[in-house]
Design a protein around this motif. Sequence first.
Motif, PDB file in Angstrom:
ATOM      1  N   ARG A   1      27.607  29.703 105.838  1.00  0.00           N
ATOM      2  CA  ARG A   1      29.014  29.480 105.503  1.00  0.00           C
ATOM      3  C   ARG A   1      29.868  29.221 106.734  1.00  0.00           C
ATOM      4  N   LEU A   2      29.579  29.904 107.842  1.00  0.00           N
ATOM      5  CA  LEU A   2      30.409  29.808 109.038  1.00  0.00           C
ATOM      6  C   LEU A   2      29.546  29.553 110.269  1.00  0.00           C
ATOM      7  N   PRO A   3      29.025  28.343 110.400  1.00  0.00           N
ATOM      8  CA  PRO A   3      28.224  28.027 111.592  1.00  0.00           C
ATOM      9  C   PRO A   3      29.089  28.069 112.845  1.00  0.00           C
TER      10      PRO A   3
ATOM     11  N   ARG B   1      35.117  30.351  98.485  1.00  0.00           N
ATOM     12  CA  ARG B   1      36.484  30.710  98.871  1.00  0.00           C
ATOM     13  C   ARG B   1      37.133  29.581  99.669  1.00  0.00           C
ATOM     14  N   PRO B   2      38.374  29.207  99.356  1.00  0.00           N
ATOM     15  CA  PRO B   2      39.017  28.096 100.049  1.00  0.00           C
ATOM     16  C   PRO B   2      39.125  28.278 101.561  1.00  0.00           C
ATOM     17  N   ASP B   3      39.362  29.501 102.019  1.00  0.00           N
ATOM     18  CA  ASP B   3      39.475  29.706 103.466  1.00  0.00           C
ATOM     19  C   ASP B   3      38.146  29.443 104.167  1.00  0.00           C
ATOM     20  N   LEU B   4      37.035  29.787 103.507  1.00  0.00           N
ATOM     21  CA  LEU B   4      35.721  29.533 104.101  1.00  0.00           C
ATOM     22  C   LEU B   4      35.412  28.035 104.114  1.00  0.00           C
ATOM     23  N   ILE B   5      35.854  27.317 103.077  1.00  0.00           N
ATOM     24  CA  ILE B   5      35.675  25.864 103.057  1.00  0.00           C
ATOM     25  C   ILE B   5      36.378  25.240 104.255  1.00  0.00           C
ATOM     26  N   ALA B   6      37.609  25.644 104.484  1.00  0.00           N
ATOM     27  CA  ALA B   6      38.382  25.086 105.593  1.00  0.00           C
ATOM     28  C   ALA B   6      37.735  25.391 106.938  1.00  0.00           C
ATOM     29  N   ARG B   7      37.287  26.614 107.104  1.00  0.00           N
ATOM     30  CA  ARG B   7      36.690  26.996 108.384  1.00  0.00           C
ATOM     31  C   ARG B   7      35.382  26.254 108.623  1.00  0.00           C
ATOM     32  N   LYS B   8      34.586  26.043 107.562  1.00  0.00           N
ATOM     33  CA  LYS B   8      33.360  25.268 107.754  1.00  0.00           C
ATOM     34  C   LYS B   8      33.680  23.825 108.107  1.00  0.00           C
TER      35      LYS B   8
ATOM     36  N   GLY C   1      20.323  28.086 108.674  1.00  0.00           N
ATOM     37  CA  GLY C   1      21.200  27.383 107.749  1.00  0.00           C
ATOM     38  C   GLY C   1      20.567  27.205 106.382  1.00  0.00           C
ATOM     39  N   THR C   2      19.355  26.699 106.361  1.00  0.00           N
ATOM     40  CA  THR C   2      18.691  26.474 105.067  1.00  0.00           C
ATOM     41  C   THR C   2      18.359  27.787 104.382  1.00  0.00           C
ATOM     42  N   LEU C   3      17.985  28.812 105.148  1.00  0.00           N
ATOM     43  CA  LEU C   3      17.748  30.120 104.545  1.00  0.00           C
ATOM     44  C   LEU C   3      19.053  30.749 104.080  1.00  0.00           C
ATOM     45  N   GLY C   4      20.146  30.467 104.794  1.00  0.00           N
ATOM     46  CA  GLY C   4      21.445  30.991 104.384  1.00  0.00           C
ATOM     47  C   GLY C   4      21.905  30.417 103.062  1.00  0.00           C
ATOM     48  N   LEU C   5      21.658  29.119 102.860  1.00  0.00           N
ATOM     49  CA  LEU C   5      21.980  28.501 101.576  1.00  0.00           C
ATOM     50  C   LEU C   5      21.150  29.141 100.465  1.00  0.00           C
TER      51      LEU C   5
END
Length: 313
Positions: free
Chosen positions: A190-192, A60-67, A167-171
């Motif tokens: 996605r949102l650290p 999602r573009p909003d999640l890209i921006a927030r990351k 993080g790695t488990l989240g991916l």
Amino acid sequence: MSGADEFSEISRLFRPLTGGAAGAFDLLDDAAVVPQRPGFDLVVTKDAIVGGVHFPVGERPDLIARKLVRVNLSDLAAKAAEPFGCFLAVAWPKAFGPAERRAFADGLGADLQAFGVALLGGDTVSTPGPFTASLTALGWVPEGRMVRRAGAAVGDLVAVSGTIGDGTLGLAAASGEVDDADGWLADRYRLPTPRLELRQTLRAHASAAADVSDGLMADAGHIAEASGVGMRLDLDALPLSAAARRWLDLQPDRTAALIRLATGGDDYEVVCTMRDAAPEGFTVIGAVVVGSGVEALADGERLEVAQRGWRHL
């Protein structure tokens, strides 16, 4: 995109994100002015993200921006700096039409407002390749008090904030490899959360620090290299979330699983060295020693670790 369309879109999507900062000039100029703050140093950092590398294609573009915001603020957090402004560069692929660009701007604005950061300027272009964006983040730190990678000394403790391995488990969870029924692990990827609340603690206690983006062992290694010392890390002491501990308990090779957690990256915690006991919010995981590089132990035995973290090249 024509020049007129580009400037119209900048006005519509990004001008509100300046927060009225005087030096941004409403994004009507091709440069900005950063005012001075007596008694403080200006800390500048820059990180980029690329589709298919730093986030899954189709995110999602909003999640890209927030990351994008959060990974940059994580660098400022590790330097014990207080963020205040940023510059954005974004390359839109053809798949990013008006709705996707609006969603990106909305996500960017939400996090800039949440973290008290003003957009001061930047650039937008089109690209035939994957989505690419970079942010240059600015922060203030009291003069001479930025916590560098260099500064660790033999005898210091090595400590880390928060939990490691999410993080790695989240991916892996986002791709369906790891069970994540409530989505908690995927959200951590996605949102650290940049550890900005730790800046006073770092200024008071840390001799050196880095954020954990490429992997705990890799980023601890950056400190060791810059400081001209070695490090010994006890992977049995890694602070783990409940989700990571459940995953670990299911693994047939515990040592290999610990190495994965310590090298996987995307945690955006702070690894640092300290000369006294670790304060609240940090867990001691090792020590600074004579030598070079990073040595990992588990069950008291030295481990062979082929790759200590993410490498772009």
